[in-house]
Design an enzyme around this catalytic site. Structure first.
Site, PDB file in Angstrom:
ATOM      1  N   ARG A 181       1.290  -2.642 -24.570  1.00 49.03           N
ATOM      2  CA  ARG A 181       1.957  -1.524 -25.224  1.00 49.03           C
ATOM      3  C   ARG A 181       2.488  -1.988 -26.579  1.00 49.03           C
ATOM      4  NH1 ARG A 181       6.483  -0.788 -23.244  1.00 49.03           N
ATOM      5  NH2 ARG A 181       6.499  -2.066 -21.389  1.00 49.03           N
ATOM      6  N   SER A 199       9.829  -3.837 -16.701  1.00 51.04           N
ATOM      7  CA  SER A 199       8.448  -4.248 -16.428  1.00 51.04           C
ATOM      8  C   SER A 199       8.401  -5.723 -16.028  1.00 51.04           C
ATOM      9  CB  SER A 199       7.591  -4.027 -17.665  1.00 51.04           C
ATOM     10  OG  SER A 199       7.659  -2.673 -18.036  1.00 51.04           O
ATOM     11  N   CYS A 236       9.372  -7.284 -13.290  1.00 48.10           N
ATOM     12  CA  CYS A 236      10.479  -7.857 -12.512  1.00 48.10           C
ATOM     13  C   CYS A 236      10.235  -7.676 -11.023  1.00 48.10           C
ATOM     14  CB  CYS A 236      11.797  -7.175 -12.848  1.00 48.10           C
ATOM     15  SG  CYS A 236      12.491  -7.717 -14.384  1.00 48.10           S
ATOM     16  N   ASN A 259       5.976  -5.432  -6.237  1.00 50.33           N
ATOM     17  CA  ASN A 259       6.190  -6.301  -5.073  1.00 50.33           C
ATOM     18  C   ASN A 259       7.214  -5.710  -4.104  1.00 50.33           C
ATOM     19  OD1 ASN A 259       4.420  -8.026  -6.268  1.00 50.33           O
ATOM     20  ND2 ASN A 259       5.879  -9.659  -6.681  1.00 50.33           N
ATOM     21  N   ASP A 286       6.077   2.782  -9.678  1.00 47.27           N
ATOM     22  CA  ASP A 286       6.414   2.700 -11.102  1.00 47.27           C
ATOM     23  C   ASP A 286       7.250   3.864 -11.627  1.00 47.27           C
ATOM     24  OD1 ASP A 286       6.208   1.286 -13.595  1.00 47.27           O
ATOM     25  OD2 ASP A 286       4.748   2.750 -14.277  1.00 47.27           O
ATOM     26  N   GLY A 326       9.197 -11.472   0.509  1.00 48.50           N
ATOM     27  CA  GLY A 326       9.425 -10.817   1.802  1.00 48.50           C
ATOM     28  C   GLY A 326      10.850 -10.959   2.309  1.00 48.50           C
ATOM     29  N   GLN A 327      11.567 -12.003   1.822  1.00 49.04           N
ATOM     30  CA  GLN A 327      12.965 -12.197   2.259  1.00 49.04           C
ATOM     31  C   GLN A 327      13.901 -11.147   1.656  1.00 49.04           C
ATOM     32  OE1 GLN A 327      13.253 -14.131   4.621  1.00 49.04           O
ATOM     33  NE2 GLN A 327      11.573 -15.614   4.401  1.00 49.04           N
TER      34      GLN A 327
END
Length: 619
Positions: A81, A281, A283, A287, A306, A526-527
């Site tokens: 961008r 973005s 961070c 996930n 998003d 995952g934690q």
């Protein structure tokens, strides 16, 4: 062959288009003078036709190890961008930016006058599609015909955009039916390289990096983009419509358009909560949206990764939809270890841009070194050069991307296309904060939560053109996407809390705090379900699990489920150091006074004063 004036129509029936769309297409065809018009229908047949053409031309190549996955390399000058060339156009400058003091450049909102825009457009768009086909793409953000959905029509001369838009938005005939003669967002895109081309086209990727312009006219609901084919600049449904234009529509209509993931989290006892989370973005929004919980019995399902469009329902709850149809994710760092669900999503029907390619026809990027079968396999890097693991330089560009259909995500929520949306119980803000900021805290109120979101900061990332490890302000994770005056935006958040409405609780998280040796204090990935678990228990009113601090409520020692975790420095991870926050408070005051100034709502100023006072009183 049918024609529109002198221009042949290669596909579709112009006369069946809604009258307003006919006028739009005719007007812009006259301006940009394409050699033909192609009205997209979103069908698989159409996609196959375009893919074959692009493979023949050398712009796409199939990744042979998968079903229907393709790789494409851009011109190395067209990879991200371009915030410096992205503008909001309003008659009054202060509709777009805040009243900053002399000599202070506003970092939120980038204003251009209508007169300047006219000059800029006139020097770019006339004849810009000469020798190229103009594709007409009808698309819906949100389920077609849904109460929160919006329709756009994008004109483009890039087939890469046509292919990506069918992954990222809902494209098809039914959009015309839903539109009728209503208004739509007008999206005009050109790579800005009319034929005959006078310069060398690199990687078969036409673009015009020196002349890039991305301009939004919020009052007219119109977006102009010139010179770049990169997704963040050319897929106009994404940040341009879904955030910059939509935030203007949302202000007018009383809803919210935010840079947030939406996830459904189900406790072991079967109770589900929906959470929206805003992170700058890169961070870890994607996930978190696709979290694989490390605690047994928990279930996470993804509604979106998003963007969230949210509106209060008749029952007073805040309902959110994901207006997108696909994921446009940063590839490097995505692996079976960090995000197995994203990896599962892009095993087919996906487009990869600026990643590496192995001799076996697989994709490759940084973060996959441990997962690749043959460590010595020959590769081609994103620049088209021979490359192997261990060679200098990067195989994939740091902002390389995958575009994948959301419906292929194994944990996509069954309600992800519900037209009315899912009810949001909590909003989380978060960023990369190496020092001083605890793992999680709950804000004191809706207003204190808005103040906390306005203070959001994060280490800079690859998704924009900024370099270096500076901690930058990114209020509400909306800094690059603010569609109007940030003070008015904060006021809009404040005004949404009306009688009879149940506003979500607001939290702040920081997975990225480091110790004295620069090691992460928290294992992350995952934690992170352990933090979500604490948040959900707070939502459900569990007593005695929080401790008051000047910045909000942090988990009481032992309140976070630590079973099976290695030793964690809990005190350091949760601490609210007085010296750090005293300095931070000064910096935040300077930031808000310089960047928002007289536009800062008095309620937010009061929150700032109160928090400073609490920090000063801290023992």
């Amino acid at each position: 062959m049918k024609r529109l004036g002198h221009v042949p129509i290669h596909k579709g029936d112009f006369h069946l288009l809604p009258p307003k769309v006919q006028r739009f297409v005719a007007e812009k065809a006259e301006l940009m003078r394409p050699r033909g018009i192609y009205i997209c229908d979103g069908s698989q047949h159409e996609a196959d036709e375009i893919i074959d053409k692009l493979i023949e031309r050398g712009m796409l190549s199939p990744l042979k190890a998968y079903e229907n996955n393709y790789i494409c390399r851009t011109d190395p000058k067209d990879v991200a961008r371009v915030e410096s060339k992205t503008w909001m156009v309003t008659p009054d400058k202060y509709q777009t930016v805040c009243h900053t003091p002399d000599g202070i450049e506003p970092i939120m909102g980038h204003w251009m006058s209508p007169d300047s825009l006219a000059t800029e457009l006139d020097s770019r768009f006339p004849g810009c599609m000469a020798g190229r086909i103009m594709y007409v793409i009808p698309f819906s953000m949100g389920p077609v015909g849904g109460p929160l959905s919006k329709i756009g029509v994008q004109l483009t001369d890039s087939n890469y955009v046509v292919l990506s838009m069918r992954i990222m938005t809902r494209v098809g005939h039914e959009v015309w039916d839903a539109l009728g003669d209503n208004d739509f967002v007008r999206c005009i895109h050109s790579v800005g390289l009319p034929r005959p081309v006078k310069q060398r086209v690199i990687n078969h990727w036409p673009c015009n990096p020196e002349r890039v312009l991305i301009a939004h006219r919020p009052a007219e609901r119109e977006i102009w983009s010139f010179g770049s084919g990169y997704g963040g600049n050319s897929l106009l449904g994404k940040k341009m419509l879904a955030l910059r234009i939509a935030s203007n529509i949302a202000k007018d209509e009383g809803w919210m358009a935010e840079h947030m993931l939406i996830m459904g989290v189900t406790r072991p006892d079967g109770k589900e909560h929906f959470i929206a989370a805003a992170f700058p973005s890169a961070c870890g929004k994607t996930n978190l949206a696709m979290l694989e919980p490390a605690l047994p019995g928990w279930k996470v399902r993804c509604v979106g990764d998003d963007i969230a469009w949210m509106k209060f329902g008749e029952d007073g709850r805040l309902y959110a939809i994901n207006p997108e149809y696909g994921f446009f994710g940063v590839a490097p760092g995505t692996s079976k270890k960090t995000n197995p669900m994203a990896v599962a999503t892009f095993q087919k029907n996906s487009i990869f841009t600026n990643v590496g390619e192995t001799a076996n026809g697989e994709y490759f990027w940084e973060g996959l070194e441990d997962e690749i079968k043959d460590k010595n396999v020959d590769m081609i890097n994103w620049l088209g050069e021979k490359w192997r693991i261990g060679d200098p330089g990067l195989c994939a560009h740091p902002n390389s991307r995958f575009a994948a259909p959301a419906s292929q995500c194994p944990i996509i929520h069954p309600e992800w296309e519900s037209p009315k949306g899912v009810p949001i119980d909590a909003i989380i803000f978060g960023g990369r904060r190496p020092a001083g900021v605890p793992l999680v805290f709950e804000t004191r109120s809706w207003l204190h939560g808005i103040f906390t979101g306005a203070c959001l900061k994060s280490e800079a990332t690859a998704a924009a053109e900024h370099k270096g490890k500076t901690v930058m302000h990114d209020p509400m994770a909306m800094r690059p996407f603010m569609g109007y005056n940030f003070g008015h935006y904060l006021q809009h958040w404040i005004d949404l809390n009306k009688d009879g409405r149940k506003v979500p609780k607001i939290y702040h998280v920081n997975w990225f705090r480091r110790d004295a040796n620069n090691k992460f204090l928290w294992p992350g990935y995952g934690q992170n379900i352990r933090v979500i678990d604490w948040i959900v228990r707070r939502l459900d009113g569990e007593p005695d699990i929080g401790v008051d601090t000047p910045i909000g409520i942090v988990p009481k020692k032992g309140a976070i489920n630590a079973s099976g975790l290695p030793d964690i420095q809990w005190d350091e991870l949760m601490s609210v150091p007085k010296e750090y926050w005293t300095n931070d408070a000064k910096e935040i005051r300077k930031f808000l006074e310089e960047q928002v100034g007289p536009d800062l709502p008095k309620e937010i100023r009061a929150e700032m004063d109160a928090q400073e006072e609490r920090i000063n009183k801290q023992a």
